[in-house]
Structure formats: structure tokens, C-alpha cells
Enzyme design. Structure first.
Site, PDB file in Angstrom:
ATOM      1  CB  THR A  42      70.381 105.726 109.141  1.00  0.00           C
ATOM      2  OG1 THR A  42      69.868 104.727 110.028  1.00  0.00           O
ATOM      3  CG2 THR A  42      69.812 107.095 109.483  1.00  0.00           C
ATOM      4  N   GLY A  43      71.768 103.666 107.226  1.00  0.00           N
ATOM      5  CA  GLY A  43      72.259 102.321 106.911  1.00  0.00           C
ATOM      6  C   GLY A  43      71.774 101.878 105.546  1.00  0.00           C
ATOM      7  CB  ALA A  44      70.394 103.783 102.788  1.00  0.00           C
ATOM      8  CB  SER A  45      75.842 102.155 102.160  1.00  0.00           C
ATOM      9  OG  SER A  45      76.208 101.590 103.407  1.00  0.00           O
ATOM     10  N   GLY A  93      72.899  95.805 102.715  1.00  0.00           N
ATOM     11  CA  GLY A  93      71.964  94.951 103.443  1.00  0.00           C
ATOM     12  C   GLY A  93      70.501  95.373 103.353  1.00  0.00           C
ATOM     13  CB  ILE A  94      67.840  95.226 105.960  1.00  0.00           C
ATOM     14  CG1 ILE A  94      68.245  93.813 106.414  1.00  0.00           C
ATOM     15  CG2 ILE A  94      66.320  95.358 105.989  1.00  0.00           C
ATOM     16  CD1 ILE A  94      68.028  93.539 107.908  1.00  0.00           C
ATOM     17  CB  SER A  96      67.762  92.209 117.370  1.00  0.00           C
ATOM     18  OG  SER A  96      68.001  90.841 117.486  1.00  0.00           O
ATOM     19  CE1 TYR A 121      72.903  94.887 116.536  1.00  0.00           C
ATOM     20  CE2 TYR A 121      71.946  92.847 117.367  1.00  0.00           C
ATOM     21  CZ  TYR A 121      71.970  93.862 116.433  1.00  0.00           C
ATOM     22  OH  TYR A 121      71.088  93.863 115.383  1.00  0.00           O
TER      23      TYR A 121
END
Ligand SMILES: NC(=O)c1ccc[n+]([C@@H]2O[C@H](COP(=O)([O-])OP(=O)(O)OC[C@H]3O[C@@H](n4cnc5c(N)ncnc54)[C@H](OP(=O)(O)O)[C@@H]3O)[C@@H](O)[C@H]2O)c1
Length: 268
Positions: free
Chosen positions: A11-14, A16-17, A143, A156
């Protein structure tokens, strides 16, 4: 654990990291299932992977919407005959003092909804497949700042700490059924997320490719934790001496913010 032949949901593959990690894992022979909201950006990552000879599928989804997650997970399960790992990397960060959040409960709610509930929801949906296969690895992204507490990120960091706690429960309850977990504690990384805070412009940060390497390592080596030595030391100090470990570094952080702000003023 070789990545060749594995299928990894990220997930969050669009951006940044996540986008970088997807490219590296595909280059190493994994089939990557890319999840995020922005279809166009996902398609760009998919095209880069395919141009490089790799294999990627895209699954656009708003991970703050439980119904959308159900539909997305159902599609992934229907289309992918095997799933070896899930990387819960999508997140939103908010930098705001608690004193300026007194009428902003929604900051806490939306951060928890995406960073914690979204990750748990996707995990719960894929777990039956992992159990059926007899194996499955879950990588949850956290984090360094939950290990070395810093000010201004209460919403966060609370969402990330919740995710860490869920990861420990998952490992403790289901480790004997073939479920393994890794928590990755990133330091500051130069990405669109960190670039949103102007005063971080001149702050030394980890390169996005190095951070992506940590996710790859999490999928290949499957350690319980990937973190910097400073983070590991912070965790020990926080457990042993929570008062001093929380209070003593705070003047340093305030000083660092002042220094970064003055650098920004000077250099623009
Ligand atoms: N950068 C840092 O300094 C740093 C430090 C410590 C930890 N981390 C962690 O590292 C991970 C990656 O962060 P990054 O720096 O690479 O951030 P980024 O470049 O902002 O990427 C965030 C990703 O999350 C996705 N996302 C955001 N909201 C979403 C939603 N509602 N539904 C689905 N996807 C969503 C974004 O895609 P869409 O916008 O297309 O949805 C994007 O792909 C995060 O878990 C972050 O907390 C980052």
C-alpha cells in the site's frame, strides 16, 4: 527468502518509499500489487516496472474507507492465486502542536483511520489466505519517532504506535500458524510526505532508495524489526526511564527547529 516468484501487496505504492520499494521488489522477481488512491500515479509505477521486465497489478483504493478496502481486498484475493506478503505503507502525517489541536479531534480520527484502521482492515482481509497457504508476512511501517519521542506529531505517532502494538499481538497469537511480522521504523526520509514541512528543507534525511531497501529487506529477511541503532537505544531508554527519556531531549528538538527555521530564512 528470495523475492522471485512471490506476490507482495504494497500500500502507498503511488509515491515516495512505496513506489521505490515496488520497483526494487519487481526487479528482484516479485509480482507486486500496488495500492493507493491515485490511479494515474499507480499506472506510472506499473508502466515503469513493466518496461523493466517486471510484473505489477494496480488496485486503486482509498484506504481510509472501510467499504473500499473490503472491495479492494476482495479483488486482490480473486485475482492473485498466491499472496506472500502485505506491506502496510500508506499513511498520512500531521505536524501540529497539541495546543493548536484543541478543536481538531478530526485530525486524530482521520490519522488513526488511515494509518491504523486501514492497515488492520487490509491485514484482516488477507489473513485467511495466509492461513490457508500456511504462511504470510505482514510488514507494518512506523517511525523512529515512536522510539525517540519528538514533539508536534501526536496524532501521527499515536496511530503508528497502535499499529506497532497490533503487530506484536499478531506475531504473538499467530506466529505458530505461519504468520510473521516486521515493523520498520523509518527515520526522516526525503519524500513528498516530509517535503510538505517547509522547515525540513535543509534537514539531512535518508534517501528514498535506501528507505525502500529497508522494505525489501523486511520482505526478504523477515526480521521482527528494522530500525536505526539510535531508535533501538531510544526504545530501551523509553522502557527503562520513561520520564527522563521523554523530557531530556525536548530542548534539543526545540533548538533543532529554530536552527532549521533560520537556515530556511537564510537560504530560502
Ligand atoms: N518520509 C518520512 O520522513 C517518513 C518517516 C517515517 C515514517 N514514514 C512512513 O513511511 C511510509 C511511506 O511514506 P512516504 O514518505 O513515502 O510518503 P508519501 O510519499 O506521502 O506516500 C504516501 C503514500 O500513501 C498513500 N496514501 C495516502 N493516503 C491514502 C489513502 N487514503 N488511501 C490509500 N493510499 C493513501 C499515497 O498515495 P495516494 O495519495 O495516491 O493515495 C502514497 O502512495 C508511511 O507509512 C510513513 O508514515 C515516512
Amino acid at each position: 527468502m528470495k523475492l522471485k516468484g512471490q506476490t507482495i501487496v504494497l500500500t502507498g505504492a503511488s509515491s515516495g518509499i512505496g513506489a521505490e520499494a515496488a520497483k526494487i521488489m519487481a526487479r528482484r522477481g516479485a509480482t507486486v500489487c500496488l495500492v493507493a488512491r491515485r490511479e494515474e500515479q499507480l499506472r506510472e509505477v506499473q508502466e515503469l516496472i513493466e518496461a523493466d521486465g517486471g510484473c505489477a497489478f494496480i488496485y486503486p483504493c482509498d484506504l481510509s474507507d472501510n467499504v473500499a478496502i473490503e472491495a479492494c481486498a476482495a479483488r486482490i484475493l480473486a485475482e492473485q492465486p498466491r499472496i506472500d506478503a502485505l506491506v502496510n505503507n500508506a499513511a498520512h502525517s500531521i505536524r501540529r502542536p497539541i495546543e493548536q489541536s484543541l478543536d481538531r479531534l478530526h485530525d486524530y480520527q482521520r490519522t488513526v483511520q488511515l494509518n491504523y484502521i486501514g492497515a488492520v482492515a487490509m491485514t484482516l482481509k488477507l489473513l485467511p489466505r495466509f492461513l490457508e497457504q500456511g504462511h504470510g508476512h505482514v510488514v507494518n511501517i512506523s517511525s523512529l519517532s515512536t522510539q525517540v519521542p519528538i514533539p508536534l506529531f501526536s496524532a501521527y505517532l499515536a496511530s503508528k504506535s497502535a499499529l506497532e502494538s497490533f503487530t506484536r499481538s499478531l506475531q504473538a497469537e499467530m506466529g505458530h500458524q505461519g504468520i510473521s511480522t516486521t515493523v520498520v521504523y523509518f527515520p526522516m526520509v526525503r519524500t513528498p510526505m516530509s517535503s510538505r514541512t517547509a522547515i525540513y528543507k535543509y534537514m539531512p534525511m535518508m534517501h528514498v532508495k535506501k528507505a525502500a531497501g529497508w522494505i525489501v529487506e523486511a520482505c526478504e529477511k523477515r526480521p521482527a524489526r528494522i530500525a536505526r541503532p539510535m531508535g533501538k537505544l531510544g526504545s530501551v531508554l523509553l522502557a527503562a526511564l520513561p520520564g527522563p527519556a521523554t523530557k531530556l531531549p525536548q530542548p534539543l528538538f526545540r533548538g533543532m527547529d529554530k536552527l532549521l527555521a533560520s537556515q530556511l530564512k537564510k537560504k530560502g
